[in-house]
Design an enzyme around this catalytic site. Structure first.
Site, PDB file in Angstrom:
ATOM      1  N   ASP A  82       5.225   9.947 -16.014  1.00 22.30           N
ATOM      2  CA  ASP A  82       5.909  11.200 -15.636  1.00 22.30           C
ATOM      3  C   ASP A  82       5.001  12.372 -15.946  1.00 22.30           C
ATOM      4  O   ASP A  82       4.455  12.444 -17.052  1.00 22.30           O
ATOM      5  CB  ASP A  82       7.179  11.386 -16.487  1.00 22.30           C
ATOM      6  CG  ASP A  82       8.250  10.433 -16.044  1.00 22.30           C
ATOM      7  OD1 ASP A  82       8.183   9.987 -14.890  1.00 22.30           O
ATOM      8  OD2 ASP A  82       9.147  10.137 -16.861  1.00 22.30           O
ATOM      9  N   ASP A  96       9.349  20.805 -29.124  1.00 22.64           N
ATOM     10  CA  ASP A  96       9.805  20.218 -30.383  1.00 22.64           C
ATOM     11  C   ASP A  96       8.667  19.849 -31.341  1.00 22.64           C
ATOM     12  O   ASP A  96       8.544  20.428 -32.416  1.00 22.64           O
ATOM     13  CB  ASP A  96      10.760  19.036 -30.137  1.00 22.64           C
ATOM     14  CG  ASP A  96      10.268  18.041 -29.085  1.00 22.64           C
ATOM     15  OD1 ASP A  96       9.121  18.189 -28.617  1.00 22.64           O
ATOM     16  OD2 ASP A  96      11.030  17.113 -28.750  1.00 22.64           O
ATOM     17  N   ASP A 118       4.688  16.529 -16.127  1.00 21.47           N
ATOM     18  CA  ASP A 118       5.344  17.835 -16.122  1.00 21.47           C
ATOM     19  C   ASP A 118       4.282  18.918 -16.052  1.00 21.47           C
ATOM     20  O   ASP A 118       3.285  18.869 -16.768  1.00 21.47           O
ATOM     21  CB  ASP A 118       6.166  18.019 -17.405  1.00 21.47           C
ATOM     22  CG  ASP A 118       7.327  17.032 -17.473  1.00 21.47           C
ATOM     23  OD1 ASP A 118       7.927  16.775 -16.423  1.00 21.47           O
ATOM     24  OD2 ASP A 118       7.610  16.514 -18.566  1.00 21.47           O
TER      25      ASP A 118
END
Ligand code: ATP
Ligand code: MG
Length: 438
Positions: free
Chosen positions: A63, A142, A65
Site C-alpha cells: 500500500d 503516531d 500513501d
C-alpha cells in the site's frame, strides 16, 4: 487542552538517496506516476507512512500513501482516474486498475491550545480536519517510524523525528508526549501491538508506560473502528504473536472481555485459540482465504458451550439449538464492543451449532451434514478441536474420509441401507394424509 508536547524541528534531517536503501524498484509504478505528476505540476510530493518504513526494512510494501501540498481539488484536476472521498477530511484516491493510491493533503493535528472542541473529555481527538504544512503533518502521525517522507524530487528521505534511527533500532517510539498521544487516539495502543508483532519492533518504555494507564480508554473507541482494527490485527499473517501481545498488555480483555475471562480459567481453551491463530497465519502465508467469522467463532466457543448448558437446563431444546441461542446472545454482547457485521455473526452461529452433528456418523441425518452450506467451515472448526484433543480423532478422520467417497461408499459408511421403494412410498403416502379433525 494542552498541546501534545511535540517539539518538531522545523528543518528535517535529509538523508540523500546514496545514504538510504529505499529503492524505486520497491515502489509501485502507479505510486511513482502519481508522485512524478504532482512534482511536475510544481507541488511537493512524498511517499509517507508504512510504505517508507516497510521499504526501509525490505518488506516489499503493497500500500502506498502519498502526501502533498496540493489540495484534493488540485489533485483531482491532475488525474482523470481520481475520486475524492471522505466528508470530514477529503482524500484523493487515484485508481490504476485494482490498485488505489491514496493522496492526502498535509494536515495539521488538532492540538492547538485554542481549539478545545477538537477533543473529548478524556483527550480523544474528535476532529482533525485542517490543512497544514509538512511540519504539522509530521506531528499528527503516531510513531516516529511512520513519519518518514520520501521525496520524489531527489529521492531523499525527510526525517523530522528520528524515525530512521528508530527503524534501525527497531523501536516503536511515539511522537510527542506518550500519554497524550494515546489519549488522543486509543487505537494507537492496538497499532503499537500490531507493528510490534509484524515488524518485530520493541515498544518504547515510555509508550508502554502510557499503555499501562490508558488501556481502559479503548472503551471509548467507536465499535465500527474496532472492527476495522480487529481485521488488521488478526488477518495480516501475525495473528498468534499479536494475540500474545494483546493479552500481555491487557488490550485483549478490552476487546473480548468474555473470551479473556474464559482463557484465564481454562488452559485447554487457550490451547484451542492458539491453534486457531496458528492455523489462520498458515492460511494467510499460503494465500488461502481467511474469514473473520471463523476466529470470532473460536473466541466465543467456550463461553458459548457453557451458556448453552445453562439454556438447556432452563428449557427443553436440542444441543444444536442451545448452541445457536447461546452464540446469538454472546455475539450480541460482543457486538456492543466490536461492530461485527451480521454477515459474519450469522454464519458463525451456524458453524458453532453444527458441531454436535459431527458426533453422529450413522444414518440419513448424519450424511446430510455434508450438504450443509456451512459444512466446510464447521468441518475445519471440528478438525481444530480434534487437533487439540477436544474432539474424537477417529470421528474427525471419518469426516475427512467420507468427503472423498463415492455415493455407494458413503451409504455404506453412514450405514444407510437402501430401502425397498414400495416401503418408502407407503410411508410417504401415510404422512400426506390429512389428520382427522377432532
Ligand atoms: P500498515 O499499512 O502496514 O498497516 P501503516 O503505517 O501504513 O501500516 P496505515 O493505517 O496505513 O498504517 O496509516 C498510514 C499512516 O498514517 C501511518 O504510517 C501513520 O503515519 C498515519 N496514521 C495512521 N493511523 C494513525 C493514527 N491512529 N494516529 C496517528 N497517525 C496515524
Ligand atoms: Mg498503510
Amino acid at each position: 487542552m494542552k498541546n501534545s508536547g511535540i517539539q518538531t524541528p522545523t528543518t528535517p534531517k535529509i538523508i540523500p538517496r546514496a545514504a538510504h536503501n529505499v529503492s524505486r524498484d520497491e515502489i509501485s509504478k502507479s505510486a511513482l506516476k502519481v508522485l512524478y505528476r504532482l512534482h511536475k505540476a510544481g507541488y511537493q510530493a512524498f511517499l509517507v507512512g508504512g510504505c517508507v518504513r516497510d521499504a526501509m526494512l525490505e518488506l516489499h510494501p503493497k500500500d502506498f500513501d502519498v502526501a502533498t501540498n496540493a489540495t484534493p481539488e488540485e489533485v483531482r484536476a491532475l488525474f482523470g482516474n481520481c475520486r475524492l472521498i471522505g466528508r470530514r477530511f477529503r482524500l484523493a484516491h487515484v485508481r490504476f486498475g485494482r490498485e488505489v493510491i491514496e493522496v492526502a493533503t498535509f494536515r495539521a493535528a488538532a492540538n492547538h491550545k485554542d481549539d478545545d472542541h477538537a477533543h473529548d473529555d478524556e483527550g480523544r481527538i474528535v476532529r482533525d480536519n485542517v490543512y497544514g504544512s509538512i511540519e504539522e503533518d509530521v506531528q499528527r502521525r503516531d510513531f516516529t517510524c511512520n513519519a518518514l517522507y520520501y521525496n520524489i524530487a531527489d529521492f531523499s528521505i525527510w526525517d523530522y523525528v528520528g524515525g530512521v534511527r528508530d527503524v534501525e533500532r527497531k523501536r516503536l517510539v511515539l511522537i510527542g508526549d506518550p500519554d497524550m498521544r494515546m489519549r488522543e487516539d486509543p487505537v494507537r495502543m492496538l497499532r503499537a501491538v500490531r507493528f510490534a508483532a509484524k515488524l518485530g519492533f520493541t515498544i518504547d518504555a515510555a509508550a508502554e508506560k502510557a499503555m499501562a494507564k490508558d488501556v481502559p480508554l479503548l472503551a471509548n473507541v467507536p465499535s465500527a473502528r474496532l472492527f476495522d482494527e480487529f481485521l488488521k490485527l488478526f488477518q495480516s499473517g501475525f495473528a498468534e504473536k499479536t494475540f500474545e501481545l494483546l493479552r500481555e498488555y491487557g488490550l485483549f480483555a478490552q476487546m473480548f472481555p468474555v473470551t479473556d475471562r474464559a482463557l484465564d480459567e481454562d488452559p485447554s481453551f487457550l490451547r484451542f485459540v492458539e491453534a486457531a491463530l496458528q492455523n489462520t497465519d498458515r492460511r494467510f502465508q499460503a494465500d488461502k482465504s481467511v474469514t473473520p467469522m471463523f476466529l470470532l467463532g473460536v473466541f466465543l466457543w467456550k463461553p458459548t458451550c457453557e451458556l448453552a448448558v445453562i439454556r438447556r437446563s432452563e428449557e427443553k431444546m436440542s444441543e444444536s439449538q442451545s448452541l445457536s441461542l447461546a452464540s446469538y446472545e454472546l455475539g450480541a454482547e460482543q457486538q456492543r464492543r466490536i461492530a461485527i457485521p451480521r454477515r459474519f455473526t450469522v454464519p458463525m452461529r451456524e458453524m458453532l451449532a453444527l458441531q454436535p452433528r459431527f458426533s453422529q456418523t450413522r444414518g440419513k441425518r448424519a450424511i446430510k451434514l455434508l450438504e450443509h452450506r456451512r459444512f466446510r467451515a464447521a468441518y475445519d472448526f471440528m478438525l481444530l478441536l480434534a487437533d487439540v484433543g477436544q474432539f474424537d480423532k477417529e470421528k474427525a478422520d471419518f469426516w475427512t474420509r467420507v468427503q472423498n467417497e463415492s455415493a455407494e461408499q458413503r451409504a455404506a459408511s453412514f450405514q444407510i441401507s437402501a430401502q425397498p421403494k414400495s416401503q418408502r412410498r407407503r410411508r410417504g403416502r401415510r404422512r400426506a394424509k390429512p389428520a382427522p379433525s377432532p
